[in-house]
Enzyme design. Sequence first.
Site, PDB file in Angstrom:
ATOM      1  N   ASN A   1      81.765  -7.480  64.880  1.00  0.00           N
ATOM      2  CA  ASN A   1      80.423  -7.842  65.351  1.00  0.00           C
ATOM      3  C   ASN A   1      80.525  -8.984  66.364  1.00  0.00           C
ATOM      4  O   ASN A   1      81.621  -9.415  66.711  1.00  0.00           O
ATOM      5  CB  ASN A   1      79.524  -8.223  64.168  1.00  0.00           C
ATOM      6  CG  ASN A   1      80.083  -9.398  63.405  1.00  0.00           C
ATOM      7  OD1 ASN A   1      80.201 -10.501  63.931  1.00  0.00           O
ATOM      8  ND2 ASN A   1      80.464  -9.169  62.160  1.00  0.00           N
TER       9      ASN A   1
ATOM     10  N   LYS B   1      67.172 -13.006  50.193  1.00  0.00           N
ATOM     11  CA  LYS B   1      68.611 -13.263  49.990  1.00  0.00           C
ATOM     12  C   LYS B   1      68.829 -14.533  49.165  1.00  0.00           C
ATOM     13  O   LYS B   1      69.752 -14.604  48.354  1.00  0.00           O
ATOM     14  CB  LYS B   1      69.320 -13.387  51.344  1.00  0.00           C
ATOM     15  CG  LYS B   1      69.508 -12.033  52.026  1.00  0.00           C
ATOM     16  CD  LYS B   1      70.094 -12.121  53.421  1.00  0.00           C
ATOM     17  CE  LYS B   1      70.089 -10.728  54.062  1.00  0.00           C
ATOM     18  NZ  LYS B   1      70.498 -10.701  55.447  1.00  0.00           N
TER      19      LYS B   1
ATOM     20  N   LYS C   1      70.868 -13.646  45.791  1.00  0.00           N
ATOM     21  CA  LYS C   1      72.235 -14.166  45.646  1.00  0.00           C
ATOM     22  C   LYS C   1      72.247 -15.492  44.876  1.00  0.00           C
ATOM     23  O   LYS C   1      73.277 -16.153  44.796  1.00  0.00           O
ATOM     24  CB  LYS C   1      72.882 -14.337  47.030  1.00  0.00           C
ATOM     25  CG  LYS C   1      72.961 -13.031  47.833  1.00  0.00           C
ATOM     26  CD  LYS C   1      73.843 -13.139  49.075  1.00  0.00           C
ATOM     27  CE  LYS C   1      73.659 -11.908  49.957  1.00  0.00           C
ATOM     28  NZ  LYS C   1      74.646 -11.767  51.021  1.00  0.00           N
TER      29      LYS C   1
ATOM     30  N   LYS D   1      96.952   6.714  64.973  1.00  0.00           N
ATOM     31  CA  LYS D   1      95.791   6.708  65.861  1.00  0.00           C
ATOM     32  C   LYS D   1      95.017   8.031  65.751  1.00  0.00           C
ATOM     33  O   LYS D   1      95.626   9.104  65.872  1.00  0.00           O
ATOM     34  CB  LYS D   1      96.254   6.487  67.305  1.00  0.00           C
ATOM     35  CG  LYS D   1      95.121   6.396  68.283  1.00  0.00           C
ATOM     36  CD  LYS D   1      95.618   6.185  69.704  1.00  0.00           C
ATOM     37  CE  LYS D   1      94.470   6.328  70.664  1.00  0.00           C
ATOM     38  NZ  LYS D   1      94.909   6.379  72.052  1.00  0.00           N
TER      39      LYS D   1
ATOM     40  N   PHE E   1      73.692 -17.970  54.975  1.00  0.00           N
ATOM     41  CA  PHE E   1      72.981 -17.773  56.239  1.00  0.00           C
ATOM     42  C   PHE E   1      72.283 -16.420  56.163  1.00  0.00           C
ATOM     43  O   PHE E   1      72.727 -15.535  55.422  1.00  0.00           O
ATOM     44  CB  PHE E   1      73.956 -17.790  57.417  1.00  0.00           C
ATOM     45  CG  PHE E   1      74.138 -19.143  58.023  1.00  0.00           C
ATOM     46  CD1 PHE E   1      74.855 -20.123  57.370  1.00  0.00           C
ATOM     47  CD2 PHE E   1      73.572 -19.447  59.256  1.00  0.00           C
ATOM     48  CE1 PHE E   1      75.007 -21.382  57.918  1.00  0.00           C
ATOM     49  CE2 PHE E   1      73.715 -20.706  59.829  1.00  0.00           C
ATOM     50  CZ  PHE E   1      74.436 -21.684  59.155  1.00  0.00           C
TER      51      PHE E   1
ATOM     52  N   ASP F   1      80.593  -8.776  48.586  1.00  0.00           N
ATOM     53  CA  ASP F   1      79.705  -9.821  49.091  1.00  0.00           C
ATOM     54  C   ASP F   1      80.295 -11.167  48.647  1.00  0.00           C
ATOM     55  O   ASP F   1      80.186 -11.560  47.478  1.00  0.00           O
ATOM     56  CB  ASP F   1      78.282  -9.630  48.554  1.00  0.00           C
ATOM     57  CG  ASP F   1      77.315 -10.565  49.263  1.00  0.00           C
ATOM     58  OD1 ASP F   1      77.646 -11.760  49.415  1.00  0.00           O
ATOM     59  OD2 ASP F   1      76.241 -10.101  49.678  1.00  0.00           O
ATOM     60  N   ILE F   2      80.950 -11.830  49.585  1.00  0.00           N
ATOM     61  CA  ILE F   2      81.697 -13.062  49.254  1.00  0.00           C
ATOM     62  C   ILE F   2      80.755 -14.137  48.707  1.00  0.00           C
ATOM     63  O   ILE F   2      81.027 -14.776  47.693  1.00  0.00           O
ATOM     64  CB  ILE F   2      82.420 -13.595  50.516  1.00  0.00           C
ATOM     65  CG1 ILE F   2      83.307 -12.496  51.110  1.00  0.00           C
ATOM     66  CG2 ILE F   2      83.231 -14.835  50.194  1.00  0.00           C
ATOM     67  CD1 ILE F   2      83.897 -12.829  52.472  1.00  0.00           C
TER      68      ILE F   2
ATOM     69  N   ASP G   1      79.480  -5.716  56.341  1.00  0.00           N
ATOM     70  CA  ASP G   1      78.919  -5.225  55.078  1.00  0.00           C
ATOM     71  C   ASP G   1      79.641  -3.958  54.620  1.00  0.00           C
ATOM     72  O   ASP G   1      79.694  -3.664  53.437  1.00  0.00           O
ATOM     73  CB  ASP G   1      77.422  -4.918  55.255  1.00  0.00           C
ATOM     74  CG  ASP G   1      76.639  -6.198  55.487  1.00  0.00           C
ATOM     75  OD1 ASP G   1      76.930  -7.197  54.807  1.00  0.00           O
ATOM     76  OD2 ASP G   1      75.754  -6.216  56.370  1.00  0.00           O
TER      77      ASP G   1
END
Length: 401
Positions: A210, A337, A341, A289, A323, A306-307, A279
């Site tokens: 990302n 969230k 969490k 390849k 975050f 999910d750390i 995710d």
Amino acid sequence: MTALKDKKILLGITGGIAAYKSAELTRLLRKSSADVRVVMTEAATHFVTPLTFQALSGNPVSTSLLDADAEAAMGHIHLARWADLILVAPATADFMAKLRMGMASDLLSTLCLASESPIALAPAMNQGMWLNKATQDNRSQLEQRSIKLWGPASGEQACGETGLGRMVEPQTLLEEVKQFFAPETMKGLSVLIDAGPTQEPIDPVRYISNRSSGKMGYAIADAAKKAGAKVCLVSGPVALAAPSVDEFVAVKSAAEMAEAVLNRAEEVDIFIAAAAVADYRPAVLAKKKIKKNADETILAMEKTEDILASVSALKRRPFCVGFAAETDSVESYARGKLEAKKLDMIAANKVGGAEGGFESDDNALHLFWNGGEQLLKMAPKTLLADQLINIIAEKQNENSI
Ligand code: PMT
């Protein structure tokens, strides 16, 4: 307004159009009770007169090594030792080059060379000059010598071009100065931070990732260090130089990041999850390849760990700050969230727009915790990180009492 009472600031002004903004900076510093002495280069006096700065600072302005009157009032070596902070704003490309080379060709460069005081620069120049390899090389050398760079900011320039190179606004520079003198709010605490993107391999040559640059997380690591904390930074692959933290762990995938974080999380007081962790990852890692024989292909994906949720669920858990990167409904997703969490705080930022979020040097954060919230308006990520660290320190302290 006495935040800078008894602080002695030597304000250096070099020859750029942004010199006019330094008049306002001088006024703001004085209003915060700082003792300000201004030193101008000869070129700077073509943009604003020394008299302006004399009136605003309440002190004589020095412009030349060879000025007998100024030397009699306060000799340049005395001036070099007097300052608690030397702030050069604006700092031109030419001045940065001089400083990097250790030149002493005028009063300001001589003072910087003779002084043991901390030095901060607010660069201001044309965007092409800022991006030039020579300037970037100078910037990196100066940073390695612990010279601080506040800015530059991005936007429309006096020359009509647009890009990075504008001097940071006086109010933001004032906040940087205040932060520089702020007490160490995290002294004695240990902080674990994750930052940057993760890369999830598809085959030996491809991966999914990302747009996270790591700038937000690295700024937080720097801010926590400045605030006196012992800092461990776990970083995904980014193009930034590793900051001077106590431990730096480079990882690539979400699984590697999870392992590095979970191995350390029980030993720390605070965990800040600024990383943009994938995710999902490809369910199968192709050994060779993948060939483009088919017109269409479907990649099976599986969820990553999910750390943040795992750290928050630990028995001996640190104060957990997550975050939330959202393109829409920022507040409701962030609050969701925070609850799901079981976090102590969440910092929500809008991503995918023209300003802030991924890659940008600036950002804005909306913080939420149980029973409270605070908005940190658009500012350089470095400054935002200082503000965030101070708020986390305060909340963590309340929780631990
Ligand atoms: O790196 P920059 O270019 O400076 O950009 C900064 C940033 C936009 C990446 C940063 O400010 C930010 O928002 N980081 C979190 C990005 C994110 O993944 O948000 P999220 O809403 O998808 O995830 C919520 C939280 O769970 C985050 O704290 C994230 O680190 C954490 N998470 C998510 C997935 C996962 N598998 N493990 C996690 O720990």
